[in-house]
Each structure stands twice: as structure tokens, then as C-alpha cells.
Design a protein around this motif. Structure first.
Motif: not given
Length: 499
Positions: A240, A243, A375, A379, A387
Motif C-alpha cells: 500500500l 501505491i 494496482m 491491492a 485501490v
């Protein structure tokens, strides 16, 4: 009693895939056809042969930025409504009806009523939020888990997106930019396209899709999981963090890329020599270059990534995104070179604009499918929808900022630093606005690219091998299909994140 989707096939795929392909193609026709006209309609003088709303460039570009930001933000709401209350099918139908009504509202409003035009844009934004995030989720539901055809299905569906995007400006700009018809008829054509998407749904969805997409996803998920929730692991936390870091770099890319429908559209209209023989190419035609280049080069990039993967030399995702930022920056350099020609001859050769769109597309192909695929790998399963919402949030924020950046070009020549910068490289003050925006975006992209290069090793460590989790393709053809399934950039192909 529930109805299963039709088992009849065409060219090795369920016929329902081609129904979805057609509906999405017409929806994208509607969206991109309208986008090609929006800024040009707003800045056209009220007393011109083809009258518009007479806005300043800054006002029009700010409105464009706000509009596109909301277009990418509302799918967060639309996806939540579909997952929890409406179901995908009802959301798509309602969204399509709203968008068709919105396009005809724009037709009725132009060029007489700006207030009604704003209402049309609002309805269009709401309809898009319901339609955009939901239609692609149904594509995957046509196939059972492990069905090798699913990747190919997304490739076919993606082609529908770009086919509609390619054709749209050729139709709407031909009508809208002609004084014989006027801007309003371009919006009318976009409305016809959206109406065809709605008709496709009404006539064929139930027949070929059965009850797929009718039950809200959250209800199905609760039934499957039994309502049990587990805490996130350290690996999931690290992923995360990746991201969140990439959020910044991808947002910078979309800020640059979204100049296409705004300032670059004005560049094409006012500063580009669009003569072709005895004809003048409508400015909106250049909006077709991006989807055309995607259709041409997406398979090339797919083959490249698969070939590098086979050689065990495939760059990590942050390095691919780094390359995309650099390529996009080069595209803006071509626009700056065109300014020197404008200063001498009054207009730039269309070659500069074509090269800019080419390199922007090459940058997109390094960032959008790679980022979207990443992604889905990073995720946590329970946060997959959230996400993907973040993925839509990136261009939403970027579009708003892009409008502000583009609007600055109109007033940049009032600042000494802009004038001095232009004069230092031999440009007159009147071109300082375009120079500052195009040059500033190009330099900004390069700066963020260098930063990403510097931290790429850290990000790869935080991924904990997420990029290596997908099985190696058995052959080149299978690899191409695996890559192409994600190339629908920010058009909503988020199904694989939910599977």
C-alpha cells in the motif's frame, strides 16, 4: 428464477462480449466526440460565423479541468452505488440514459444558454459516474475462473474503447467546427452515439448476458466471505505504501497528458497550419491521434515487454513509469520547437503536434497499462475496489490541476520571468504563456522522473515480489494477451482487480 448468459459464441467468445464491445464503443464515441468540441465551443466568439460562448482561454481551460476532474472522480461514487445498491446493469443503463440526455441538453444549449450548458455538463458527469466503472466488470463475469479466453476478451473490449475514441472526433468535429452546421450538431452526433449505446443495452443485454451484473457486488462478496475480516499483513502494508508513492508520479503524468483536450486543442485550432490541399483539417481531428497510436503501438509494447520478460530483462514497473514520464516530456519539447516556427510563419507545421501526441501516447503505454496492472497486483483483495478508486482519483486530481496550469498560459505574459525566459531563447513575449506551460510541464516531468529513478529500488523492495506472482506466459501470443488486457488505460478496465 435467474437467467444464465447465452452460451452461443462468435469467433471463440460469448456473443455477450461483442454486445458489451458495441455499447462501450458508442459510449466512448459520445465522450471523446464531446471532449473534442468542449474547449473550442467555450472560447468561440459569440459573434463568430460559428458562434460559441465567448469565454477567455483561462475560463474555458479552468472549466475543462473541473469537468474532467469530476468525470474521473464520480466513478468512485458510481462504483459504490453499483456495488451496494443498484448492481452493475442498472447503473450502466441509468448512466447511459443520463449521458444521452446530457448530450442533447448541450445541443439545445449551444450557443444560446450557458446556464443550460452547465446543466448538461452536470448531467453528463453524473451519468458517466454510473456507467464508467461498471461495464468492464461484466466482461470478466462472462468467463469462469481460469478461462484462458478472459485476457483476450479484455483485449477485444479495449479495442472497442479506442475504436470509438478514434472515430468520434472525425464525426463531431466535422459537424461542430463547420459554420454550415455549428457546434451544437457535434453534440447532437455525440448524443446519437450515446443513444445507440442505450439501445444496445435495452435490446441485447438480457438476451446475451442473462442476469450477470444485476446483483450488487457487495452482497455477493458478503455471501462468499461469511462476513469475516482479517487485519492487513506487513507485506500488504508495504504494498500500500508503494501505491501511495506511485500516486504522486502517475498524477503528474495525467496532469501533463490531460493538456490534450485543453491547451493542446487551442494550440491545434489557433497556431497549427491545418491546411491539407484545398481543405482545412478540423482541429478536433487531432484528438483522434491518441487512440490511433494506441491501436498501432499497444501490440508493439506488449511484444516488447513479453520479449524482455522471456530474456529475464524486463524492467520493474517503477522504471517503466520513469520511461513514460521521459517520453511524455519529449512530446512537450516538440510543441516548444513549434513555437519558433509560429514566430516566423504565423503557424506551426502539424508535424509538431503529431509528434507530441505520438510521444504522449508512447508515454501512456509505459504508464497506464503498467500502473493499472500493478494496482491489481499490489491491492489486498479486501481493498481491491478502493485501490481502483485511487486509480481513478489520480486523473481526477490531475485533470483539475491541468486546467489550472493550462489557464495560466493566457496570463503568463504579464509576468517578467515569463517574458525574460521567452526572450532568453529568442521568442517574443506573446508566446511566453505557451512556453512557460509546455516548458514547465516538460521540466516537471523530467524532475519527477529522476526522483522516481532514485527511489525505484526502495519501491521494488516494498512490492515483495508482487510483479513476479503472475505465471510466465506459455508463448508470445499468450503474453501479448496478458499485457493487452490492461491497456485500456484509465477507461475503467478494473475487472481483473476484483477477480
Amino acid at each position: 428464477m435467474s437467467q444464465a448468459p447465452s452460451k452461443s459464441e462468435l469467433w471463440g467468445h460469448p456473443k455477450g462480449l461483442y454486445v458489451l464491445f458495441t455499447a462501450e464503443m458508442w459510449e466512448r464515441f459520445s465522450y471523446y466526440g464531446m471532449r473534442a468540441l468542449l474547449v473550442l465551443t467555450l472560447v468561440a466568439a459569440t459573434e463568430a460565423a460559428n458562434p460559441g460562448f465567448g469565454m477567455s482561454d483561462a475560463e474555458a481551460l479552468s472549466l475543462y479541468g473541473t469537468y474532467t476532474a469530476l468525470v474521473y472522480f464520480t466513478p468512485l461514487i458510481g462504483g459504490w452505488l453499483a456495488d451496494n445498491y443498484l448492481g452493475q446493469r442498472n447503473s450502466i443503463l441509468l448512466g447511459g440514459i443520463l449521458m444521452a440526455a446530457a448530450q442533447f441538453t448541450l445541443f439545445a444549449a449551444t450557443p444560446h444558454s450557458l446556464d443550460l450548458f452547465y446543466i448538461g455538463l452536470g448531467i453528463l458527469i453524473a451519468g458517466n459516474g454510473l456507467f464508467k466503472p461498471n461495464i468492464s466488470t461484466i466482461v470478466g463475469d462472462l468467463y469462469s475462473q481460469g478461462d484462458a479466453r478472459r485476457d483476450s476478451a479484455f483485449s477485444i473490449f479495449y479495442m472497442g474503447i479506442n475504436l470509438g475514441a478514434f472515430i468520434a472526433p472525425l464525426v463531431t468535429s466535422t459537424l461542430g467546427e463547420s459554420p454550415d452546421y455549428g457546434w451544437r450538431w457535434g453534440y447532437f452526433a455525440a448524443g446519437v452515439g450515446m443513444t445507440l449505446a442505450v439501445i444496445t443495452q435495452s435490446l441485447f443485454f438480457q438476451r446475451y448476458l442473462g442476469d450477470i451484473g444485476k446483483i450488487p457486488g457487495a452482497k455477493r462478496d458478503r455471501e462468499a466471505s461469511g462476513g469475516v475480516k482479517k487485519p492487513l499483513s506487513k507485506v500488504e502494508h508495504d504494498r500500500l505504501r508503494v501505491i501511495l508513492f506511485l500516486f504522486v508520479f502517475v498524477t503528474v503524468f495525467w496532469l501533463a497528458f490531460e493538456q490534450a483536450g485543453g491547451l493542446m486543442n487551442i494550440y491545434a485550432d489557433r497556431y497549427t497550419d491545418r491546411s491539407f490541399g484545398d481543405s482545412i483539417i478540423p482541429a478536433g481531428y487531432f484528438q483522434s491521434l491518441n487512440p490511433l497510436f494506441i491501436l498501432i503501438f499497444a501490440p508493439v509494447f506488449s511484444v516488447l515487454w513479453v520479449w524482455l520478460h522471456k530474456k529475464d530483462k524486463s524492467p520493474d514497473a517503477p522504471i517503466k513509469i520513469f520511461a513514460g514520464l521521459v517520453l511524455t516530456s519529449i512530446g512537450f519539447i516538440f510543441l516548444i520547437l513549434g513555437l519558433f516556427e509560429i514566430q516566423v510563419t504565423g503557424q506551426a507545421n502539424m508535424m509538431w503536434l503529431v509528434l507530441a501526441y505520438l510521444f504522449h501516447t508512447l508515454g501512456e503505454l509505459c504508464i497506464s497499462p503498467v500502473g493499472l496492472s500493478l494496482m491489481t497486483k499490489l491491492a489486498p483483495l479486501r481493498l481491491a475496489s478502493l485501490v481502483m478508486g485511487v486509480w481513478f482519483l489520480m486523473p481526477a486530481i490531475a485533470s483539475y490541476l491541468a486546467g489550472m496550469v493550462g489557464a495560466f498560459s493566457e496570463n503568463a505574459d504579464k509576468y517578467d520571468f515569463s517574458i525574460n525566459l521567452a526572450q532568453s531563447i529568442g521568442l517574443e513575449a506573446q508566446y511566453s504563456g505557451l512556453l512557460v506551460v509546455f516548458g514547465g510541464v516538460a521540466v516537471g516531468l523530467l524532475v519527477f522522473a529522476v526522483i522516481l529513478w532514485a527511489i525505484s529500488g526502495m519501491l521494488v523492495n516494498w512490492m515483495h515480489g508482487a510483479e513476479k506472482t503472475q505465471a510466465e506466459p506459455a508463448d508470445l501470443a499468450e503474453g501479448v494477451e496478458q499485457e493487452l488486457q490492461a491497456v485500456a488505460e484509465h477507461e475503467g478496465l478494473g475487472e481483473q482487480s476484483k477477480k
